[in-house]
Scaffold this motif. Structure first.
Motif, PDB file in Angstrom:
ATOM      1  N   GLY A 112       0.831  -1.206   0.000  1.00 39.07           N
ATOM      2  CA  GLY A 112       0.000   0.000   0.000  1.00 39.07           C
ATOM      3  C   GLY A 112       0.858   1.245   0.000  1.00 39.07           C
ATOM      4  N   CYS A 113       0.791   2.035  -1.065  1.00 40.01           N
ATOM      5  CA  CYS A 113       1.637   3.217  -1.163  1.00 40.01           C
ATOM      6  C   CYS A 113       0.915   4.328  -1.927  1.00 40.01           C
ATOM      7  CB  CYS A 113       2.967   2.887  -1.837  1.00 40.01           C
ATOM      8  SG  CYS A 113       2.805   2.331  -3.556  1.00 40.01           S
ATOM      9  N   GLN A 129      -3.562  -0.140  -2.870  1.00 39.04           N
ATOM     10  CA  GLN A 129      -3.821  -0.963  -1.698  1.00 39.04           C
ATOM     11  C   GLN A 129      -4.161  -2.364  -2.167  1.00 39.04           C
ATOM     12  OE1 GLN A 129      -6.708   0.789   0.949  1.00 39.04           O
ATOM     13  NE2 GLN A 129      -5.245   2.262   1.760  1.00 39.04           N
ATOM     14  N   GLU A 130      -3.593  -3.356  -1.500  1.00 35.51           N
ATOM     15  CA  GLU A 130      -3.827  -4.764  -1.832  1.00 35.51           C
ATOM     16  C   GLU A 130      -3.494  -5.056  -3.293  1.00 35.51           C
ATOM     17  OE1 GLU A 130      -7.701  -6.002  -0.616  1.00 35.51           O
ATOM     18  OE2 GLU A 130      -7.631  -4.840   1.239  1.00 35.51           O
ATOM     19  N   GLY A 131      -2.483  -4.376  -3.806  1.00 36.63           N
ATOM     20  CA  GLY A 131      -1.991  -4.660  -5.143  1.00 36.63           C
ATOM     21  C   GLY A 131      -2.738  -4.000  -6.281  1.00 36.63           C
ATOM     22  N   ASP A 216      -6.067  14.809   3.122  1.00 37.97           N
ATOM     23  CA  ASP A 216      -7.470  14.886   3.528  1.00 37.97           C
ATOM     24  C   ASP A 216      -8.359  14.089   2.583  1.00 37.97           C
ATOM     25  OD1 ASP A 216      -6.653  16.510   5.582  1.00 37.97           O
ATOM     26  OD2 ASP A 216      -7.232  18.387   4.610  1.00 37.97           O
ATOM     27  N   GLU A 217      -8.028  14.093   1.280  1.00 34.30           N
ATOM     28  CA  GLU A 217      -8.793  13.294   0.324  1.00 34.30           C
ATOM     29  C   GLU A 217      -8.660  11.814   0.654  1.00 34.30           C
ATOM     30  OE1 GLU A 217     -10.810  14.053  -2.154  1.00 34.30           O
ATOM     31  OE2 GLU A 217     -10.638  16.230  -1.916  1.00 34.30           O
ATOM     32  N   LEU A 218      -7.462  11.396   1.041  1.00 30.64           N
ATOM     33  CA  LEU A 218      -7.244  10.000   1.393  1.00 30.64           C
ATOM     34  C   LEU A 218      -8.041   9.618   2.632  1.00 30.64           C
ATOM     35  CD1 LEU A 218      -4.932  10.167  -0.686  1.00 30.64           C
ATOM     36  CD2 LEU A 218      -3.510   8.903   0.926  1.00 30.64           C
ATOM     37  N   LYS A 219      -8.008  10.470   3.640  1.00 31.73           N
ATOM     38  CA  LYS A 219      -8.697  10.159   4.895  1.00 31.73           C
ATOM     39  C   LYS A 219     -10.208  10.111   4.716  1.00 31.73           C
ATOM     40  CE  LYS A 219      -5.239  11.777   8.209  1.00 31.73           C
ATOM     41  NZ  LYS A 219      -4.951  12.703   9.322  1.00 31.73           N
ATOM     42  N   HIS A 226      -4.360   4.875   4.654  1.00 31.94           N
ATOM     43  CA  HIS A 226      -3.521   3.747   5.087  1.00 31.94           C
ATOM     44  C   HIS A 226      -2.517   3.438   3.981  1.00 31.94           C
ATOM     45  CE1 HIS A 226      -2.374   0.318   7.407  1.00 31.94           C
ATOM     46  NE2 HIS A 226      -2.716  -0.540   6.462  1.00 31.94           N
ATOM     47  N   ILE A 227      -1.272   3.944   4.110  1.00 28.08           N
ATOM     48  CA  ILE A 227      -0.238   3.759   3.085  1.00 28.08           C
ATOM     49  C   ILE A 227       1.082   3.339   3.747  1.00 28.08           C
ATOM     50  CG2 ILE A 227      -1.149   5.183   1.215  1.00 28.08           C
ATOM     51  CD1 ILE A 227       0.307   7.560   2.416  1.00 28.08           C
ATOM     52  N   PRO A 228       1.128   2.140   4.320  1.00 29.72           N
ATOM     53  CA  PRO A 228       2.354   1.712   5.019  1.00 29.72           C
ATOM     54  C   PRO A 228       3.572   1.613   4.118  1.00 29.72           C
ATOM     55  CG  PRO A 228       0.837  -0.124   4.733  1.00 29.72           C
ATOM     56  CD  PRO A 228       0.086   1.103   4.342  1.00 29.72           C
ATOM     57  N   GLY A 229       3.361   1.464   2.800  1.00 29.09           N
ATOM     58  CA  GLY A 229       4.488   1.371   1.886  1.00 29.09           C
ATOM     59  C   GLY A 229       5.186   2.692   1.651  1.00 29.09           C
TER      60      GLY A 229
END
Length: 286
Positions: A112-113, A129-131, A216-219, A226-229
């Motif tokens: 996820g990036c 996310q999830e590929g 803010d758009e992501l949230k 959620h972008i742990p990568g």
């Protein structure tokens, strides 16, 4: 876009059925827009989530798709410009997507990036996310907006603003011992009292505003930020000093500038080449 289909008893899901569902999803695009990309994020067969349900038997099939589209007027203008140059393009691709193709690996996409292409006229981004692509967007105010902010803030031309930004500017606070006056002339012909710290404060504020808008758009989306990568920056604007520190402060994850590489080479290109390298990768894979 989500599509559902009721399945016949003991009849397996076929690739044709999944294609029909994708065609129905694509019909949700407004009439004045043109489809650029369609990605199947996942399928769900009787509540069991999977990548593809082809060949399996069930009762209820649900598939979710991510569609990327552009205004037809924009595409037609680009097509006319290419026609004047004697070129007939086969298709058009989204900058955010091709930039991601040029700089990300499968592990990062699966984790996820977020990839942000900081172009001159627009800023395009894509979230994996999830590929699969889960969110895309574009900000019409590109890096030229930052140049205008600096020019207006210190009353200098946009040409001088861009030069001083590249030579002395930073998107992150500089140390006090590095502060000092800059040799800049205002539009009125007077020497400006601009210092490196003041320049960096103007640049940091503009970049923080742009990144905050994306965050803010992501949230507010299904991504939930959620972008742990991590965050990957491409485009000419990615060369701004200190921009990775600003990115980490806004997104709260590792942020770095990425240099694209052609599939068959080892040479690293400037971040501004990312969309072109991505298009080459897409064409070579097909």
């Amino acid at each position: 876009v989500t599509e559902e289909s009721k399945l016949r008893h003991n009849v397996p899901v076929t690739a044709r059925l999944e294609r029909q569902m994708l065609n129905k999803a694509e019909m949700h695009i407004p009439s004045d827009y043109q489809l650029l990309h369609a990605f199947q994020q996942f399928s769900s067969l009787d509540g069991v989530r999977m990548g593809s349900a082809t060949g399996l038997v069930g009762t209820n099939l649900l598939s979710r798709y991510h569609l990327i589209f552009s205004r037809k007027a924009v595409i037609n203008n680009l097509r006319a410009a290419f026609k004047d140059a004697g070129i007939q393009p086969s298709r058009f691709l989204f900058n955010g997507y091709t930039s991601a193709l040029a700089v990300t690996q499968s592990e990062e996409i699966s984790l996820g990036c977020l990839v942000i292409h900081l172009g001159h006229s627009t800023i395009d981004y894509i979230v994996y996310q999830e590929g699969q692509p889960f969110m895309t967007g574009s900000i019409n105010d590109g890096w030229h907006r930052l140049i205008k902010d600096v020019a207006m803030g210190v009353h200098i031309s946009t040409e001088n603003a861009e030069k001083v930004m590249m030579s002395s500017g930073s998107a992150h606070d500089i140390d006090a011992d590095q502060d000092g006056p800059l040799n800049v002339t205002t539009l009125f012909g007077d020497p400006s009292r601009l210092t490196r710290r003041q320049l960096s404060m103007i640049m940091a504020a503009s970049i923080e505003e742009i990144f905050s808008q994306i965050r803010d758009e992501l949230k507010n989306s299904i991504c939930r930020g959620h972008i742990p990568g991590g965050v990957y920056l491409t485009g000419g604007g990615a060369m701004t000093r200190g921009i990775t520190y600003t990115g980490m402060g806004i997104f709260g994850v590792q942020t770095r500038v990425e240099y694209p590489i052609l599939p068959w080479g080892t040479r690293e290109y400037e971040p501004g080449w990312a969309p072109i390298i991505g298009m080459v990768r897409e064409a070579s894979e097909k």
